[in-house]
Design a protein around this motif. Structure first.
Motif, PDB file in Angstrom:
ATOM      1  N   TRP A  64      36.196  34.970  50.296  1.00 12.93           N
ATOM      2  CA  TRP A  64      35.359  34.667  49.137  1.00 12.93           C
ATOM      3  C   TRP A  64      35.569  35.648  47.987  1.00 12.93           C
ATOM      4  O   TRP A  64      34.759  35.755  47.080  1.00 12.93           O
ATOM      5  N   THR A  65      36.685  36.376  48.024  1.00 15.81           N
ATOM      6  CA  THR A  65      37.044  37.302  46.943  1.00 15.81           C
ATOM      7  C   THR A  65      38.434  36.933  46.440  1.00 15.81           C
ATOM      8  O   THR A  65      39.391  36.878  47.208  1.00 15.81           O
ATOM      9  N   ILE A  66      38.525  36.679  45.163  1.00 17.33           N
ATOM     10  CA  ILE A  66      39.787  36.383  44.500  1.00 17.33           C
ATOM     11  C   ILE A  66      40.119  37.607  43.655  1.00 17.33           C
ATOM     12  O   ILE A  66      39.401  37.945  42.714  1.00 17.33           O
ATOM     13  N   GLN A  67      41.188  38.291  44.008  1.00 19.66           N
ATOM     14  CA  GLN A  67      41.575  39.529  43.343  1.00 19.66           C
ATOM     15  C   GLN A  67      42.046  39.266  41.904  1.00 19.66           C
ATOM     16  O   GLN A  67      42.408  38.138  41.565  1.00 19.66           O
ATOM     17  N   PRO A  68      42.076  40.319  41.066  1.00 16.40           N
ATOM     18  CA  PRO A  68      42.521  40.145  39.676  1.00 16.40           C
ATOM     19  C   PRO A  68      43.918  39.519  39.604  1.00 16.40           C
ATOM     20  O   PRO A  68      44.823  39.917  40.336  1.00 16.40           O
ATOM     21  N   HIS A  69      44.035  38.554  38.722  1.00 15.78           N
ATOM     22  CA  HIS A  69      45.308  37.860  38.512  1.00 15.78           C
ATOM     23  C   HIS A  69      45.215  37.089  37.202  1.00 15.78           C
ATOM     24  O   HIS A  69      44.156  37.044  36.567  1.00 15.78           O
ATOM     25  N   PHE A  70      46.322  36.465  36.820  1.00 19.03           N
ATOM     26  CA  PHE A  70      46.315  35.609  35.636  1.00 19.03           C
ATOM     27  C   PHE A  70      47.353  34.522  35.809  1.00 19.03           C
ATOM     28  O   PHE A  70      48.117  34.518  36.767  1.00 19.03           O
ATOM     29  N   HIS A  71      47.333  33.589  34.867  1.00 20.29           N
ATOM     30  CA  HIS A  71      48.261  32.456  34.865  1.00 20.29           C
ATOM     31  C   HIS A  71      48.920  32.395  33.494  1.00 20.29           C
ATOM     32  O   HIS A  71      48.239  32.450  32.476  1.00 20.29           O
ATOM     33  N   HIS A  72      50.247  32.293  33.471  1.00 20.91           N
ATOM     34  CA  HIS A  72      50.974  32.285  32.198  1.00 20.91           C
ATOM     35  C   HIS A  72      50.695  31.042  31.361  1.00 20.91           C
ATOM     36  O   HIS A  72      50.409  31.138  30.185  1.00 20.91           O
ATOM     37  N   GLN A  73      50.819  29.874  31.927  1.00 19.19           N
ATOM     38  CA  GLN A  73      50.772  28.625  31.145  1.00 19.19           C
ATOM     39  C   GLN A  73      49.808  27.629  31.752  1.00 19.19           C
ATOM     40  O   GLN A  73      50.089  26.446  31.840  1.00 19.19           O
ATOM     41  N   LEU A  74      48.636  28.127  32.130  1.00 21.31           N
ATOM     42  CA  LEU A  74      47.677  27.306  32.851  1.00 21.31           C
ATOM     43  C   LEU A  74      46.279  27.564  32.321  1.00 21.31           C
ATOM     44  O   LEU A  74      45.853  28.721  32.207  1.00 21.31           O
ATOM     45  N   PHE A  75      45.574  26.506  31.989  1.00 22.12           N
ATOM     46  CA  PHE A  75      44.154  26.581  31.687  1.00 22.12           C
ATOM     47  C   PHE A  75      43.401  26.282  32.972  1.00 22.12           C
ATOM     48  O   PHE A  75      43.829  25.424  33.757  1.00 22.12           O
ATOM     49  N   GLN A  76      42.279  26.972  33.196  1.00 22.87           N
ATOM     50  CA  GLN A  76      41.456  26.679  34.359  1.00 22.87           C
ATOM     51  C   GLN A  76      40.013  26.474  33.924  1.00 22.87           C
ATOM     52  O   GLN A  76      39.477  27.217  33.100  1.00 22.87           O
TER      53      GLN A  76
ATOM     54  N   LEU B 212      35.798  28.278  31.119  1.00 24.77           N
ATOM     55  CA  LEU B 212      37.123  27.851  30.675  1.00 24.77           C
ATOM     56  C   LEU B 212      37.948  29.114  30.511  1.00 24.77           C
ATOM     57  O   LEU B 212      37.597  30.000  29.734  1.00 24.77           O
ATOM     58  N   LEU B 213      39.035  29.204  31.276  1.00 24.04           N
ATOM     59  CA  LEU B 213      39.919  30.361  31.191  1.00 24.04           C
ATOM     60  C   LEU B 213      41.259  29.920  30.622  1.00 24.04           C
ATOM     61  O   LEU B 213      41.983  29.143  31.249  1.00 24.04           O
ATOM     62  N   PRO B 214      41.608  30.412  29.435  1.00 25.41           N
ATOM     63  CA  PRO B 214      42.914  30.077  28.855  1.00 25.41           C
ATOM     64  C   PRO B 214      44.028  30.872  29.529  1.00 25.41           C
ATOM     65  O   PRO B 214      43.765  31.828  30.262  1.00 25.41           O
ATOM     66  N   PRO B 215      45.277  30.501  29.278  1.00 24.10           N
ATOM     67  CA  PRO B 215      46.407  31.244  29.838  1.00 24.10           C
ATOM     68  C   PRO B 215      46.325  32.733  29.493  1.00 24.10           C
ATOM     69  O   PRO B 215      45.807  33.112  28.435  1.00 24.10           O
ATOM     70  N   ALA B 216      46.852  33.562  30.402  1.00 20.58           N
ATOM     71  CA  ALA B 216      46.961  35.013  30.248  1.00 20.58           C
ATOM     72  C   ALA B 216      45.632  35.748  30.300  1.00 20.58           C
ATOM     73  O   ALA B 216      45.569  36.927  29.984  1.00 20.58           O
ATOM     74  N   THR B 217      44.568  35.084  30.740  1.00 22.16           N
ATOM     75  CA  THR B 217      43.268  35.722  30.910  1.00 22.16           C
ATOM     76  C   THR B 217      43.213  36.343  32.301  1.00 22.16           C
ATOM     77  O   THR B 217      43.338  35.634  33.297  1.00 22.16           O
ATOM     78  N   ILE B 218      43.039  37.645  32.377  1.00 26.98           N
ATOM     79  CA  ILE B 218      42.932  38.311  33.681  1.00 26.98           C
ATOM     80  C   ILE B 218      41.522  38.057  34.220  1.00 26.98           C
ATOM     81  O   ILE B 218      40.531  38.299  33.533  1.00 26.98           O
ATOM     82  N   HIS B 219      41.464  37.542  35.449  1.00 33.46           N
ATOM     83  CA  HIS B 219      40.170  37.197  36.032  1.00 33.46           C
ATOM     84  C   HIS B 219      40.156  37.440  37.534  1.00 33.46           C
ATOM     85  O   HIS B 219      41.200  37.483  38.179  1.00 33.46           O
ATOM     86  N   GLU B 220      38.944  37.622  38.040  1.00 35.00           N
ATOM     87  CA  GLU B 220      38.724  37.790  39.478  1.00 35.00           C
ATOM     88  C   GLU B 220      37.341  37.244  39.799  1.00 35.00           C
ATOM     89  O   GLU B 220      36.501  37.093  38.903  1.00 35.00           O
ATOM     90  N   PHE B 221      37.123  36.944  41.077  1.00 27.36           N
ATOM     91  CA  PHE B 221      35.852  36.380  41.512  1.00 27.36           C
ATOM     92  C   PHE B 221      35.397  37.037  42.801  1.00 27.36           C
ATOM     93  O   PHE B 221      36.210  37.352  43.674  1.00 27.36           O
ATOM     94  N   HIS B 222      34.095  37.211  42.915  1.00 29.92           N
ATOM     95  CA  HIS B 222      33.440  37.639  44.150  1.00 29.92           C
ATOM     96  C   HIS B 222      32.335  36.613  44.391  1.00 29.92           C
ATOM     97  O   HIS B 222      31.238  36.734  43.828  1.00 29.92           O
ATOM     98  N   PHE B 223      32.668  35.592  45.169  1.00 28.79           N
ATOM     99  CA  PHE B 223      31.743  34.495  45.407  1.00 28.79           C
ATOM    100  C   PHE B 223      30.792  34.805  46.554  1.00 28.79           C
ATOM    101  O   PHE B 223      31.167  35.489  47.522  1.00 28.79           O
ATOM    102  N   ILE B 224      29.595  34.282  46.477  1.00 30.01           N
ATOM    103  CA  ILE B 224      28.682  34.270  47.614  1.00 30.01           C
ATOM    104  C   ILE B 224      29.293  33.328  48.643  1.00 30.01           C
ATOM    105  O   ILE B 224      29.791  32.253  48.293  1.00 30.01           O
ATOM    106  N   VAL B 225      29.262  33.734  49.915  1.00 29.00           N
ATOM    107  CA  VAL B 225      29.808  32.887  50.977  1.00 29.00           C
ATOM    108  C   VAL B 225      29.155  31.508  50.909  1.00 29.00           C
ATOM    109  O   VAL B 225      27.937  31.393  50.791  1.00 29.00           O
ATOM    110  N   GLY B 226      29.981  30.478  50.936  1.00 31.17           N
ATOM    111  CA  GLY B 226      29.493  29.107  50.896  1.00 31.17           C
ATOM    112  C   GLY B 226      29.327  28.540  49.499  1.00 31.17           C
ATOM    113  O   GLY B 226      28.814  27.431  49.338  1.00 31.17           O
ATOM    114  N   THR B 227      29.758  29.270  48.489  1.00 32.42           N
ATOM    115  CA  THR B 227      29.647  28.760  47.116  1.00 32.42           C
ATOM    116  C   THR B 227      30.322  27.402  47.005  1.00 32.42           C
ATOM    117  O   THR B 227      31.389  27.172  47.563  1.00 32.42           O
ATOM    118  N   GLU B 228      29.665  26.515  46.292  1.00 32.24           N
ATOM    119  CA  GLU B 228      30.188  25.171  46.082  1.00 32.24           C
ATOM    120  C   GLU B 228      30.529  24.991  44.613  1.00 32.24           C
ATOM    121  O   GLU B 228      29.829  25.492  43.736  1.00 32.24           O
TER     122      GLU B 228
END
Length: 119
Positions: free
Chosen positions: A38-50, A77-93
């Motif tokens: 439930w933890t997504i470490q810091p990363h980014f995407h070159h040509q991807l919107f999320q 909304l995360l545009p390309p090249a945005t460094i992001h990470e997540f720490h979700f509560i277990v079971g997040t929907e």
């Protein structure tokens, strides 16, 4: 964390040497988050919107060095090249939709008014 030490992926954990699977890829948050404790470490995407939608649970996100709480109803909304990470509560929907920048460009070329919705 310096951007030079932050990994880039197509989708989290997938190498850039692999091709992005779809023009639009949608998956539940649990699909990747549960695999990574439930933890997504810091990363980014070159040509991807999320686009993220949290419908249950929540947690915390850090976007370009700034912390933000996540609660049901949160949308990001995360545009390309945005460094992001997540720490979700277990079971997040919720869901994450990833779209290639080239796909959005084609949409905006065909529907210029759509660009103002994401601005």
């Amino acid at each position: 964390m310096p951007a030079t030490s932050v990994p880039a992926y197509w989708l989290y954990g997938e190498r850039l040497t692999d091709r992005f699977p779809d023009a639009l890829h949608i998956e539940p948050i649990v699909a990747r988050s549960a695999l990574h404790g439930w933890t997504i470490q810091p990363h980014f995407h070159h040509q991807l919107f999320q686009f993220f939608l949290i419908v249950g649970g929540g947690g915390q996100t850090r976007i370009d060095g700034r912390d933000h709480p996540l609660a049901p109803g949160s949308a990001l909304l995360l545009p390309p090249a945005t460094i992001h990470e997540f720490h979700f509560i277990v079971g997040t929907e919720g869901f994450v939709a990833s779209v290639a920048e080239t796909s959005l460009k084609r949409l905006f070329d065909a529907e210029p008014e759509a660009r103002s919705l994401l601005g």
